[in-house]
Design an enzyme around this catalytic site. Structure first.
Site, PDB file in Angstrom:
ATOM      1  N   HIS A   1       0.874  -1.175   0.000  1.00  0.00           N
ATOM      2  CA  HIS A   1       0.000   0.000   0.000  1.00  0.00           C
ATOM      3  C   HIS A   1       0.914   1.230   0.000  1.00  0.00           C
ATOM      4  O   HIS A   1       2.029   1.175   0.539  1.00  0.00           O
ATOM      5  CB  HIS A   1      -0.839  -0.043   1.282  1.00  0.00           C
TER       6      HIS A   1
ATOM      7  N   GLN B   1      -4.610  -5.127   6.861  1.00  0.00           N
ATOM      8  CA  GLN B   1      -5.663  -5.978   6.281  1.00  0.00           C
ATOM      9  C   GLN B   1      -5.650  -7.383   6.867  1.00  0.00           C
ATOM     10  O   GLN B   1      -6.336  -8.261   6.338  1.00  0.00           O
ATOM     11  CB  GLN B   1      -5.497  -6.065   4.754  1.00  0.00           C
TER      12      GLN B   1
ATOM     13  N   CYS C   1      -4.767   2.546  -3.662  1.00  0.00           N
ATOM     14  CA  CYS C   1      -3.491   3.020  -3.081  1.00  0.00           C
ATOM     15  C   CYS C   1      -2.372   2.010  -3.308  1.00  0.00           C
ATOM     16  O   CYS C   1      -1.495   1.837  -2.448  1.00  0.00           O
ATOM     17  CB  CYS C   1      -3.620   3.329  -1.599  1.00  0.00           C
TER      18      CYS C   1
ATOM     19  N   ASP D   1       3.035  -4.725   7.939  1.00  0.00           N
ATOM     20  CA  ASP D   1       1.828  -3.908   7.838  1.00  0.00           C
ATOM     21  C   ASP D   1       0.625  -4.850   7.948  1.00  0.00           C
ATOM     22  O   ASP D   1       0.295  -5.570   7.010  1.00  0.00           O
ATOM     23  CB  ASP D   1       1.851  -3.169   6.485  1.00  0.00           C
TER      24      ASP D   1
ATOM     25  N   LYS E   1     -10.249  -0.406  10.569  1.00  0.00           N
ATOM     26  CA  LYS E   1     -10.385  -1.578   9.694  1.00  0.00           C
ATOM     27  C   LYS E   1     -10.700  -2.829  10.506  1.00  0.00           C
ATOM     28  O   LYS E   1     -10.900  -3.899   9.948  1.00  0.00           O
ATOM     29  CB  LYS E   1      -9.107  -1.773   8.878  1.00  0.00           C
TER      30      LYS E   1
HETATM   31  N1  PLP Z   1      -1.762  -0.660   4.599  1.00  0.00           N
HETATM   32  C1  PLP Z   1      -2.738  -1.383   4.023  1.00  0.00           C
HETATM   33  C2  PLP Z   1      -2.449  -2.783   3.570  1.00  0.00           C
HETATM   34  C3  PLP Z   1      -4.009  -0.829   3.859  1.00  0.00           C
HETATM   35  O1  PLP Z   1      -4.979  -1.550   3.279  1.00  0.00           O
HETATM   36  C4  PLP Z   1      -4.243   0.496   4.300  1.00  0.00           C
HETATM   37  C5  PLP Z   1      -5.548   1.122   4.069  1.00  0.00           C
HETATM   38  O2  PLP Z   1      -6.282   0.787   3.182  1.00  0.00           O
HETATM   39  C6  PLP Z   1      -3.201   1.183   4.907  1.00  0.00           C
HETATM   40  C7  PLP Z   1      -1.980   0.592   5.032  1.00  0.00           C
HETATM   41  C8  PLP Z   1      -3.395   2.576   5.424  1.00  0.00           C
HETATM   42  O3  PLP Z   1      -4.304   2.558   6.497  1.00  0.00           O
HETATM   43  P1  PLP Z   1      -4.806   3.920   7.150  1.00  0.00           P
HETATM   44  O4  PLP Z   1      -5.329   4.752   6.022  1.00  0.00           O
HETATM   45  O5  PLP Z   1      -5.872   3.480   8.103  1.00  0.00           O
HETATM   46  O6  PLP Z   1      -3.639   4.551   7.829  1.00  0.00           O
END
Ligand code: PLP
Length: 406
Positions: free
Chosen positions: A123, A203, A364, A200, A226
């Site tokens: 992401h 998800q 993203c 990370d 999430k």
């Molecule tokens: N990493 C992953 C795999 C994500 O799916 C997301 C959000 O969609 C993020 C990071 C960023 O999360 P946040 O916008 O809640 O900081």
């Protein structure tokens, strides 16, 4: 015991509504999940009955709020099996957590010519902060490639890791392909060469067990919103040895021990990384969300979601002209696809009119789209409150969309 989905859906007020006269099908859980009654009640009760800044007051309300905040930290610790609450930092979310590590780690350990390793399926939140750090530090960003199934090519690791590699950052489950990466194996190989790993988990936490000690990751990050909690809150888990050594990302109130014009000493962990008035209602709401998820049972959630994954895969594979992106063997309930000759935005708009919420675009993850030579996909992302009937209605909706737009 199998989950009772009708009972669970009753816990989520938002799911009871209709959209354009149709029962809402919410398949945009990868972007954000809905909140159960218990989370909504917890947050509003805090505002009604306890509102008071934490850690700094000696009075009753501040004490109660501080107690709830620290209990929430313990709930997070238990949920991911961290060794100590000192290792749990409340942040603004996954993005906030990664920026914090990229900055602090970069300041302390990264020198010109060093290398940072990420993967092709990150992401932007787990890409851009490292890129910014590389620019600041004159370091180089290197990328572990993926294959056309959306699985990482781990054979490349031996060539990509060098004596200049300082840290490896990898997504646990891909938000655009659904792939669950073999993070334990990646960590084992990185650690054999003394390279720390950030995972990370944005998800992953809502779909399966996360045990940071078993995984042996150095940092693990996720967002409250999430995993059925409030927006604007999240977690940075870090092994105590790293958090002790790293400089704080932000300065301000609460993160200090002694302040003079000549210099400042910092507070103990975890407070050293929690500058200013934190989003304590969000953190306490997250605690309530994690307790809710635990009360359902991660095993039971996985079982129901595996069933949905099988159903959804069968349905999507049965639609002529539909191309699925992301065919990893180990996956979460996130499906990215395109309908032949149809722009994803057009499909998304038609589905919306049927009461079906999906996401369209790059999610993203522009480099993932570049890999496949496409500009975006339609993404359906499901969680435990989604049902077989919704999957069937969704498949019908897709077929109708194709008929209308072809
Ligand atoms: N990493 C992953 C795999 C994500 O799916 C997301 C959000 O969609 C993020 C990071 C960023 O999360 P946040 O916008 O809640 O900081």
């Amino acid at each position: 015991m199998a989950l009772s989905i009708p009972d669970i859906r009753n816990d989520f007020p938002i799911l009871k509504q209709t959209v354009y006269g149709k029962p809402l099908i919410y398949f945009d859980n990868g972007a954000t999940t809905h909140k159960p009654e218990v989370v909504i009640r917890t947050v509003s009760e805090l505002q009604e009955s306890y509102n008071s800044s934490i850690h700094r007051g000696l009075h009753y309300l501040s004490d109660r709020m501080t107690e709830r905040y620290e209990q929430a930290r313990e709930s997070v610790r238990a949920f991911i099996n961290a060794a100590s609450t000192s290792e749990i930092i409340f942040t603004s979310g996954t993005t906030g957590s990664i920026n914090s590590v990229a900055f602090s780690f970069g300041e302390k350990y990264v020198r010109p010519g060093d290398e940072i390793l990420i993967t092709e399926m990150e992401h932007h939140s787990n890409l851009v902060p490292w890129q910014m750090m590389c620019e600041r530090k004159n370091a180089m960003l290197k990328v572990i490639p993926m294959d056309d199934r959306g699985e990482l090519v781990l054979d490349s690791l031996d060539d990509l890791i060098t004596e200049k590699t300082r840290i490896l950052a990898v997504v646990h489950a891909s938000n655009s392909l659904g792939t669950v990466n073999p993070v334990k194996e990646i960590i084992r190989r990185a650690h054999a060469l003394d390279i720390p790993v950030l995972v990370d988990g944005a998800q992953m936490v809502q779909h399966g067990e996360v045990d940071v000690r078993d995984m042996d990751c150095d940092f693990y990050v996720f967002s409250a919103h999430k995993i059925f909690g409030p927006t604007g809150s999240g977690v940075l888990y870090g092994k105590e040895k790293w958090l002790e050594e790293l400089p704080p990302y932000q300065g301000g109130g609460d993160m200090v021990d002694r302040v003079t014009f000549e210099g400042t000493t910092y507070n103990a962990l975890p407070f050293k990384f929690e500058a200013g008035t934190t989003n304590y209602t969000g953190a306490i709401g997250l605690g309530a969300a994690l307790e809710y998820v635990q009360s359902l049972g991660i095993g039971e959630i996985k079982e129901h979601e595996s069933h949905l994954i099988r159903l959804m895969t069968d349905k999507l594979e049965g639609i002529p002209g539909l191309t699925l992106y992301g065919r990893a063997g180990h996956r979460i309930s996130v499906f990215s696809f395109l309908l032949d000759q149809i722009h994803p935005y057009d499909a998304g708009m038609i589905l919306d009119k049927m009461g079906i919420a999906v996401r369209t675009g790059t999610h993203c993850t522009q480099p993932v789209m570049d890999h496949f030579g496409i500009t975006g996909t339609i993404r359906a992302s499901l969680v435990f409150y989604n049902t077989e009937e919704e999957v069937a209605r969704f498949a019908d909706g897709l077929e109708k969309t194709m008929q209308m737009l072809s």
